[in-house]
Enzyme design. Structure first.
Site, PDB file in Angstrom:
ATOM      1  N   ASP A  46      -5.941 -13.564   9.378  1.00 54.18           N
ATOM      2  CA  ASP A  46      -4.700 -13.058   8.786  1.00 54.18           C
ATOM      3  C   ASP A  46      -4.584 -13.695   7.400  1.00 54.18           C
ATOM      4  OD1 ASP A  46      -2.089 -12.660   7.929  1.00 54.18           O
ATOM      5  OD2 ASP A  46      -1.177 -13.060   9.885  1.00 54.18           O
ATOM      6  N   ARG A  63      -0.365  11.729  12.081  1.00 57.85           N
ATOM      7  CA  ARG A  63      -0.437  10.517  12.902  1.00 57.85           C
ATOM      8  C   ARG A  63      -1.841   9.915  12.885  1.00 57.85           C
ATOM      9  NH1 ARG A  63      -1.127  10.487  18.197  1.00 57.85           N
ATOM     10  NH2 ARG A  63      -0.026  12.429  18.616  1.00 57.85           N
ATOM     11  N   TYR A  65       1.406 -16.780  12.914  1.00 55.40           N
ATOM     12  CA  TYR A  65       2.611 -16.025  12.537  1.00 55.40           C
ATOM     13  C   TYR A  65       3.385 -15.691  13.813  1.00 55.40           C
ATOM     14  CZ  TYR A  65       5.774 -12.418  11.159  1.00 55.40           C
ATOM     15  OH  TYR A  65       6.917 -11.697  10.991  1.00 55.40           O
ATOM     16  N   LYS A  67       3.996  -8.270   2.055  1.00 63.43           N
ATOM     17  CA  LYS A  67       4.118  -9.508   1.290  1.00 63.43           C
ATOM     18  C   LYS A  67       3.444  -9.341  -0.073  1.00 63.43           C
ATOM     19  CE  LYS A  67       5.908 -10.653   5.266  1.00 63.43           C
ATOM     20  NZ  LYS A  67       5.216 -11.417   6.282  1.00 63.43           N
TER      21      LYS A  67
END
Ligand SMILES: *Cc1c(COP(=O)(O)O)cnc(C)c1O
Length: 374
Positions: free
Chosen positions: A170, A46, A97, A195
């Site tokens: 971003d 983790r 976004y 993406k």
């Protein structure tokens, strides 16, 4: 080596990866959730693990700073937003976004974080919105999803820094082959690696890179550990595989998109085509100045006849795939207002087109038939 190789060379070779134990030139996949106490580097997955860490090393070189890989673009963005305290302020572009905007609105609602949305292309508007000592974060995209407006990162960084805030960018639409926002003054760069970076629509992943030495990086690492939002090793491996062809894919998508945009620019069935590479785009000069490796594959088509007509066009394509997401090898089209008109000022007649790496004549023919069929 005579000089530092170009980024596409580094990507093609997985940053010249050679496994020190076996000589393998492809990184191994380590799935172990825990690590022997005799080893210092890793403890529990983790927090960190070898395959994800190898991907982070490549991403760090790609973006130019210390990097963390997240389970999604959204979790990467949420980690940045999580570092903002109650009472502090965020200034963001009016169109963000949609999932990230929903996070900002939720923080405003639940956490007492003030968020103001302005057109960040307007330096005066930003100057009027930032409050020195209170505004800690300014948020923008380079090419904005889904309108394809283009933001001058260098200019925005100046206004942001004058107010003592950090600029987070971003850069999902604009991979580091065409812009490295940290070199334009940004303090944090975030990508949905789902993406372009992966590019094959088979991974969900996010990336955050900080400016070297920025103490916020350790805070981001803490958020990732406490929220359990690290990237899974299998996804990290697929991402590294995908990144090997990023240079080719982005070049081809950019070339295809320019052909498509030019072809449809004055089409009678469209009001306009918003593509940063077209000289008719209002932000073209900014785009040409900062996107040095191609304008990308993303464009917005404004369909004449409004919402219903736009939906009909999206339904009429036969080769291009009607699906969400972007930046993959296959071209995708989507009516965006259906998903985000409640939070973003997105025109009802806008179709977002993600141009892939197919033969451009096939894409043009498909859109031509869809526009005449609809
Ligand atoms: C897709 C996307 C995101 C969110 O990324 P996920 O990987 O889907 O969580 C963030 N920003 C932009 C610009 C995007 O297109």
């Amino acid at each position: 080596m005579p000089e530092e190789p170009h980024v596409e060379s580094l990507l093609a070779q997985g940053y010249h990866f050679v496994d020190p134990d076996t000589g393998a030139i492809v990184p191994p996949i380590h799935l172990s959730a825990t690590f022997h106490h005799s080893v210092d580097e890793f403890g529990y997955r983790r927090e960190s693990s070898p395959t994800t860490a190898t991907a982070e090393k490549m991403l760090a070189q790609l973006n130019g700073g210390p990097t963390l890989a997240f389970a999604s673009g959204i979790s990467a963005a949420a980690a940045i937003l999580e570092t903002v305290r109650s009472g502090e302020r965020i200034v963001a572009h009016h169109t963000v976004y949609q999932g990230i905007k929903r996070w900002m609105l939720r923080q405003a609602d639940r956490r007492g974080v003030a968020v103001s949305f302005v057109d960040v292309r307007d330096a005066e508007a930003v100057r009027a919105s930032v409050r020195p000592g209170e505004t800690v974060l300014v948020w923008t995209e380079v090419v904005v999803n889904p309108t394809c407006e283009v933001v001058d990162v260098r200019a925005l960084a100046e206004v942001t820094h004058a107010a003592g805030a950090r600029l987070a960018v971003d850069a999902t639409f604009t991979p580091p082959l065409t812009i490295r926002p940290l070199e334009f003054g940004a303090d944090l760069v975030m990508q949905s690696a789902t993406k372009y970076l992966n590019g094959h629509s088979d991974v969900v992943a996010g990336v955050v890179t900080a400016r070297a030495g920025d103490p916020v990086f350790e805070d981001l690492r803490t958020v990732r550990k406490l929220t359990g939002s690290i990237l899974h090793p299998l996804d990290a491996w697929l991402l590294m595989r995908g990144m090997r062809t990023l240079g080719l894919r982005f070049e081809r998508a950019s070339a295809n998109a320019l052909l498509v945009a030019r072809h449809f620019e004055n089409h009678p069935a469209l009001e306009r085509v918003s593509y940063p590479g077209l000289p008719s785009h209002p932000d073209h000069a900014v785009a040409a100045g900062e996107l040095t490796g191609g304008f990308g594959g993303m464009m917005a088509l404004y369909v004449r006849g409004g919402r219903e007509q736009a939906i009909r066009v999206a339904e009429a394509v036969q080769l291009i795939v009607r699906a969400t997401s972007l930046g993959g090898v296959e071209s995708l089209i989507e009516h965006r207002a259906a998903f985000e008109a409640d939070v973003n000022p997105v025109p009802e007649n806008l179709l977002r087109l993600s141009v892939g790496i197919e033969n451009p004549q096939d894409l043009i023919a498909d859109l031509e038939q869809a526009l005449s069929e609809a």
